[in-house]
Design a protein around this motif. Structure first.
Motif, PDB file in Angstrom:
ATOM      1  N   PRO A 227       0.865  -1.314  -0.174  1.00 46.13           N
ATOM      2  CA  PRO A 227       0.130   0.011   0.180  1.00 46.13           C
ATOM      3  C   PRO A 227       0.747   1.400  -0.189  1.00 46.13           C
ATOM      4  N   PRO A 228       1.924   1.500   0.624  1.00 45.92           N
ATOM      5  CA  PRO A 228       2.637   2.629   0.854  1.00 45.92           C
ATOM      6  C   PRO A 228       3.377   2.870  -0.418  1.00 45.92           C
ATOM      7  N   LEU A 229       3.922   1.725  -1.148  1.00 49.79           N
ATOM      8  CA  LEU A 229       4.577   1.638  -2.229  1.00 49.79           C
ATOM      9  C   LEU A 229       3.576   2.019  -3.464  1.00 49.79           C
ATOM     10  N   LEU A 230       2.397   1.835  -3.579  1.00 47.30           N
ATOM     11  CA  LEU A 230       1.429   2.283  -4.443  1.00 47.30           C
ATOM     12  C   LEU A 230       1.145   3.573  -4.085  1.00 47.30           C
ATOM     13  N   VAL A 231       0.996   4.054  -2.911  1.00 39.98           N
ATOM     14  CA  VAL A 231       0.674   5.546  -2.684  1.00 39.98           C
ATOM     15  C   VAL A 231       2.198   6.367  -3.414  1.00 39.98           C
ATOM     16  N   ALA A 232       3.223   6.030  -2.847  1.00 36.48           N
ATOM     17  CA  ALA A 232       4.402   6.522  -3.439  1.00 36.48           C
ATOM     18  C   ALA A 232       4.425   6.917  -4.997  1.00 36.48           C
ATOM     19  N   VAL A 233       4.364   5.547  -5.437  1.00 38.14           N
ATOM     20  CA  VAL A 233       4.265   5.511  -7.015  1.00 38.14           C
ATOM     21  C   VAL A 233       3.340   6.655  -7.694  1.00 38.14           C
ATOM     22  N   SER A 234       2.172   6.570  -7.213  1.00 39.30           N
ATOM     23  CA  SER A 234       1.015   7.212  -7.717  1.00 39.30           C
ATOM     24  C   SER A 234       1.566   8.746  -7.276  1.00 39.30           C
ATOM     25  N   PHE A 235       1.938   9.142  -6.412  1.00 33.82           N
ATOM     26  CA  PHE A 235       2.244  10.285  -6.041  1.00 33.82           C
ATOM     27  C   PHE A 235       3.192  11.122  -7.100  1.00 33.82           C
ATOM     28  N   LEU A 236       4.239   9.910  -7.587  1.00 31.72           N
ATOM     29  CA  LEU A 236       5.413  10.612  -8.366  1.00 31.72           C
ATOM     30  C   LEU A 236       4.782  10.557  -9.716  1.00 31.72           C
ATOM     31  N   LEU A 237       3.995   9.707 -10.122  1.00 28.22           N
ATOM     32  CA  LEU A 237       3.410  10.040 -11.363  1.00 28.22           C
ATOM     33  C   LEU A 237       2.619  11.138 -11.651  1.00 28.22           C
ATOM     34  N   LEU A 238       1.807  11.433 -10.518  1.00 27.87           N
ATOM     35  CA  LEU A 238       0.971  12.736 -10.355  1.00 27.87           C
ATOM     36  C   LEU A 238       1.832  13.953 -10.504  1.00 27.87           C
ATOM     37  N   TRP A 239       2.903  14.026  -9.552  1.00 30.82           N
ATOM     38  CA  TRP A 239       3.702  14.903  -9.850  1.00 30.82           C
ATOM     39  C   TRP A 239       4.526  15.035 -10.831  1.00 30.82           C
ATOM     40  N   GLN A 240       4.967  14.173 -11.822  1.00 36.44           N
ATOM     41  CA  GLN A 240       5.436  14.135 -13.036  1.00 36.44           C
ATOM     42  C   GLN A 240       4.289  14.799 -14.120  1.00 36.44           C
ATOM     43  N   GLY A 241       3.322  14.360 -13.992  1.00 38.82           N
ATOM     44  CA  GLY A 241       2.152  14.700 -14.950  1.00 38.82           C
ATOM     45  C   GLY A 241       1.761  16.014 -14.931  1.00 38.82           C
ATOM     46  N   LEU A 242       1.745  16.661 -13.616  1.00 36.50           N
ATOM     47  CA  LEU A 242       1.516  17.917 -13.421  1.00 36.50           C
ATOM     48  C   LEU A 242       2.770  18.961 -13.959  1.00 36.50           C
ATOM     49  N   VAL A 243       3.836  18.566 -13.636  1.00 35.23           N
ATOM     50  CA  VAL A 243       4.820  19.318 -14.031  1.00 35.23           C
ATOM     51  C   VAL A 243       4.974  19.281 -15.534  1.00 35.23           C
ATOM     52  N   VAL A 244       4.473  18.350 -16.479  1.00 38.21           N
ATOM     53  CA  VAL A 244       4.763  18.409 -17.921  1.00 38.21           C
ATOM     54  C   VAL A 244       3.462  19.030 -18.147  1.00 38.21           C
ATOM     55  N   VAL A 245       2.357  18.680 -17.873  1.00 37.41           N
ATOM     56  CA  VAL A 245       1.052  19.284 -18.249  1.00 37.41           C
ATOM     57  C   VAL A 245       1.220  20.956 -18.089  1.00 37.41           C
ATOM     58  N   LEU A 246       1.357  21.395 -16.885  1.00 38.65           N
ATOM     59  CA  LEU A 246       1.319  22.646 -16.457  1.00 38.65           C
ATOM     60  C   LEU A 246       2.545  23.512 -16.979  1.00 38.65           C
ATOM     61  N   GLN A 247       3.717  22.627 -17.641  1.00 37.64           N
ATOM     62  CA  GLN A 247       4.754  23.359 -17.923  1.00 37.64           C
ATOM     63  C   GLN A 247       5.356  24.237 -16.580  1.00 37.64           C
TER      64      GLN A 247
END
Length: 250
Positions: A9-29
């Motif tokens: 569970p904590p591993l999935l949360v960490a991976v999801s957080f990193l993917l969201l972080w990466q996506g926001l940085v790319v989308v919002l430039q």
């Protein structure tokens, strides 16, 4: 199976957080100097893993020395305070003062006392941060002996040492480890914060400050990652020790 339920569970949360972080940085430039992406931070970690490891080890050693020193002093004083009412009353205001002592004001004073090239101030600051939670939790645990248990041991002609070993200490262990779990993270944080105010430029706090001042935000975050890993290692070590002791008591 139990380990999977604990780790997954904590591993999935960490991976999801990193993917969201990466996506926001790319989308919002988002500009790298404001918030670098996880990929950029990982790239900096890959470029200089030895430098991150060296800084992490330097901070970790200071945190470990402070953690052990503060914890031992807290346990010894709590044991004495639980037996001596006068010491208990005298230690209360001192512990309260230590608990609210601001690191930002103590660290510069200690550097003046021990010298700008000494690691001792960082270790002392970490020990101060560790002392209060370990002392308060240990003292509370030592006071949890129920009168019926004490009377039972006395009816069996048990000595004071036997009462302490068989009843007092086992009852206090959960409280002690609660204090150690809290203090483990505080030791890392306080040792790192103390590095911002001087001393040798080899710890995580020093290199994070230097990287941020030079607008190398991704590099700074790479060192922040080292600090996060260090804090998790300290917390995991105390948690593992607690479980080991609990298994031996069963």
């Amino acid at each position: 199976m139990r380990a999977t339920r604990t780790v997954l569970p904590p591993l999935l949360v960490a991976v999801s957080f990193l993917l969201l972080w990466q996506g926001l940085v790319v989308v919002l430039q988002v500009q790298p100097y404001l918030l670098p992406s996880p990929v950029a931070i990982a790239g900096q970690l890959a470029l200089a893993p030895q430098l991150v490891l060296a800084a992490t080890l330097a901070t970790g050693l200071n945190a470990l020395v402070g953690f052990l020193g503060g914890a031992v002093a807290a346990v010894v004083l709590a044991a004495l305070a639980s037996r001596l009412r006068l010491l208990d009353d005298a230690s209360a205001p001192i512990v309260a003062a230590v608990a609210v002592l601001p690191i930002v004001s103590v660290a510069p004073v200690l550097y003046t006392m021990y010298g700008a090239d000494s690691q001792v101030p960082r270790q002392v600051v970490a020990g101060i941060a560790v002392f209060a939670p370990v002392f308060l939790n240990t003292l509370r645990g030592l006071r949890q002996v129920r009168p019926v248990h004490r009377d039972l041991m006395r009816s069996l002609a048990a000595s004071g040492w036997q009462l302490t070993r068989s009843v007092t200490v086992p009852g206090a262990l959960p409280y002690l480890f609660t204090g150690l779990n809290v203090a483990s993270s505080l030791a890392v944080i306080s040792a790192l914060v103390a590095e911002y105010f001087g001393g040798p430029q080899n710890g995580l706090g020093s290199v994070i400050t230097s990287a941020a001042a030079n607008s190398a935000t991704a590099t700074a975050w790479a060192y922040v990652t080292g600090a996060i890993v260090l804090g998790l290692l300290f917390f995991g070590a105390t948690l593992g020790l607690e479980r080991l002791v609990a298994r031996r008591r069963i």
